[in-house]
Design a protein around this motif. Structure first.
Motif, mmCIF file in Angstrom:
data_model
loop_
_atom_site.group_PDB
_atom_site.id
_atom_site.type_symbol
_atom_site.label_atom_id
_atom_site.label_comp_id
_atom_site.label_asym_id
_atom_site.label_seq_id
_atom_site.Cartn_x
_atom_site.Cartn_y
_atom_site.Cartn_z
ATOM 1 N N UNK A 11 40.566 51.258 82.603
ATOM 2 C CA UNK A 11 39.869 51.574 84.316
ATOM 3 C C UNK A 11 39.226 52.665 84.947
ATOM 4 N N UNK A 12 38.789 53.708 83.683
ATOM 5 C CA UNK A 12 37.718 54.470 84.235
ATOM 6 C C UNK A 12 38.247 55.783 84.674
ATOM 7 N N UNK A 13 39.719 55.485 84.939
ATOM 8 C CA UNK A 13 40.343 56.428 86.094
ATOM 9 C C UNK A 13 41.416 57.210 85.578
ATOM 10 N N UNK A 14 41.424 58.851 85.824
ATOM 11 C CA UNK A 14 43.390 59.147 85.229
ATOM 12 C C UNK A 14 43.728 58.903 85.500
ATOM 13 N N UNK A 15 45.330 59.276 84.703
ATOM 14 C CA UNK A 15 46.252 58.677 85.347
ATOM 15 C C UNK A 15 47.740 59.464 84.523
ATOM 16 N N UNK A 16 47.920 59.749 85.170
ATOM 17 C CA UNK A 16 49.480 60.533 84.379
ATOM 18 C C UNK A 16 51.152 59.654 84.396
ATOM 19 N N UNK A 17 51.961 60.104 83.628
ATOM 20 C CA UNK A 17 53.400 59.435 82.940
ATOM 21 C C UNK A 17 53.795 60.699 82.334
ATOM 22 N N UNK A 18 55.414 60.419 82.628
ATOM 23 C CA UNK A 18 56.475 61.133 82.204
ATOM 24 C C UNK A 18 57.138 59.709 81.249
ATOM 25 N N UNK A 19 56.951 60.851 79.891
ATOM 26 C CA UNK A 19 58.166 60.317 79.355
ATOM 27 C C UNK A 19 58.199 61.132 77.920
ATOM 28 N N UNK A 20 59.672 60.536 76.974
ATOM 29 C CA UNK A 20 60.520 61.706 76.634
ATOM 30 C C UNK A 20 60.174 61.281 75.208
ATOM 31 N N UNK A 21 59.573 62.361 74.819
ATOM 32 C CA UNK A 21 59.525 62.481 73.023
ATOM 33 C C UNK A 21 60.331 61.957 72.289
ATOM 34 N N UNK A 22 60.490 60.984 71.442
ATOM 35 C CA UNK A 22 61.404 60.606 71.112
ATOM 36 C C UNK A 22 61.910 61.831 69.577
ATOM 37 N N UNK A 23 61.368 62.624 69.597
ATOM 38 C CA UNK A 23 61.951 63.198 68.134
ATOM 39 C C UNK A 23 62.029 65.019 68.205
ATOM 40 N N UNK A 24 62.059 65.420 69.565
ATOM 41 C CA UNK A 24 62.977 66.240 69.730
ATOM 42 C C UNK A 24 63.700 65.969 71.553
ATOM 43 N N UNK A 25 63.698 64.910 71.756
ATOM 44 C CA UNK A 25 64.439 64.535 73.016
ATOM 45 C C UNK A 25 63.711 65.540 74.386
ATOM 46 N N UNK A 26 62.404 66.247 73.663
ATOM 47 C CA UNK A 26 62.367 66.793 75.512
ATOM 48 C C UNK A 26 61.307 65.919 76.096
ATOM 49 N N UNK A 27 61.131 66.207 77.846
ATOM 50 C CA UNK A 27 60.032 65.733 78.443
ATOM 51 C C UNK A 27 58.833 65.888 78.782
ATOM 52 N N UNK A 28 58.099 64.997 78.534
ATOM 53 C CA UNK A 28 55.993 66.195 78.992
ATOM 54 C C UNK A 28 55.752 64.531 79.961
ATOM 55 N N UNK A 29 55.109 65.801 80.587
ATOM 56 C CA UNK A 29 53.854 64.971 81.302
ATOM 57 C C UNK A 29 52.409 64.291 80.201
ATOM 58 N N UNK A 30 52.252 63.577 80.565
ATOM 59 C CA UNK A 30 51.022 62.961 80.054
ATOM 60 C C UNK A 30 50.577 62.743 80.391
ATOM 61 N N UNK A 31 48.870 63.086 81.076
ATOM 62 C CA UNK A 31 47.969 63.157 82.261
ATOM 63 C C UNK A 31 46.213 62.597 81.625
ATOM 64 N N UNK A 32 46.091 61.472 81.053
ATOM 65 C CA UNK A 32 45.145 60.726 80.721
ATOM 66 C C UNK A 32 43.363 60.702 81.300
ATOM 67 N N UNK A 33 42.477 61.176 81.042
ATOM 68 C CA UNK A 33 41.353 61.449 81.855
ATOM 69 C C UNK A 33 40.378 60.814 80.721
ATOM 70 N N UNK A 34 39.867 59.786 81.471
ATOM 71 C CA UNK A 34 38.547 59.210 80.596
ATOM 72 C C UNK A 34 37.478 60.022 80.250
ATOM 73 N N UNK A 35 37.088 60.003 79.151
ATOM 74 C CA UNK A 35 35.874 61.247 79.070
ATOM 75 C C UNK A 35 34.610 59.736 77.929
ATOM 76 N N UNK A 36 33.240 60.261 78.301
ATOM 77 C CA UNK A 36 32.259 59.578 77.269
ATOM 78 C C UNK A 36 32.363 58.226 75.966
ATOM 79 N N UNK A 37 34.017 59.570 75.342
ATOM 80 C CA UNK A 37 34.129 58.852 74.198
ATOM 81 C C UNK A 37 35.321 58.541 73.934
ATOM 82 N N UNK A 38 36.354 58.395 75.499
ATOM 83 C CA UNK A 38 37.476 57.760 74.742
ATOM 84 C C UNK A 38 37.995 58.423 76.113
ATOM 85 N N UNK A 39 39.960 58.922 75.665
ATOM 86 C CA UNK A 39 40.445 60.101 76.509
ATOM 87 C C UNK A 39 40.866 61.339 76.202
ATOM 88 N N UNK A 40 40.933 61.920 77.273
ATOM 89 C CA UNK A 40 41.452 63.066 76.392
ATOM 90 C C UNK A 40 43.212 63.108 77.162
#
Length: 112
Positions: A11-40
């Motif tokens: 899409x080439x648009x930033x997006x974000x979502x929350x996930x529960x990390x399986x190794x520590x059972x904590x919740x993280x918000x992941x923000x993905x931002x497209x950059x020329x070489x992929x995603x940050x």
């Protein structure tokens, strides 16, 4: 998670979502931002915020249930005509929430 990363890259648009990390059972918000070489990807620990939100939602639900029970009791008492009606209303509306098996009511008569 892979699908979301692929969609963000396509899409080439930033997006974000929350996930529960399986190794520590904590919740993280992941923000993905497209950059020329992929995603940050930016990760933020949101466990406490989610826990507080869940507690707040539970407190609101409990408060709404209590308000509804009080309203039902008030309406039923307003319709009660006799002493027996009042006892029946109290038994019907007060005993179940407390998981009680009996009700003792004292009736005072006269002006003293």
């Amino acid at each position: 998670m892979e699908d979301r990363c692929r969609r963000a890259a396509a899409d080439g648009r930033p997006t974000g979502f929350d996930i529960r990390w399986p190794t520590d059972n904590r919740w993280y918000h992941i923000r993905l931002v497209p950059v020329p070489d992929g995603l940050t990807a930016y990760l933020t620990d949101v466990t406490e915020r989610r826990t507080q939100a869940a507690r707040r939602a539970e407190a609101e639900r409990v408060g709404a249930e209590q308000a509804a029970r009080i309203s039902e009791l008030s309406n039923a008492l307003a319709d009660a005509v006799t002493t027996e009606d009042v006892v029946q209303v109290m038994a019907t509306h007060v005993l179940p929430p407390f998981d009680a098996s009996g009700l003792l009511m004292l009736c005072l008569e006269g002006g003293s």
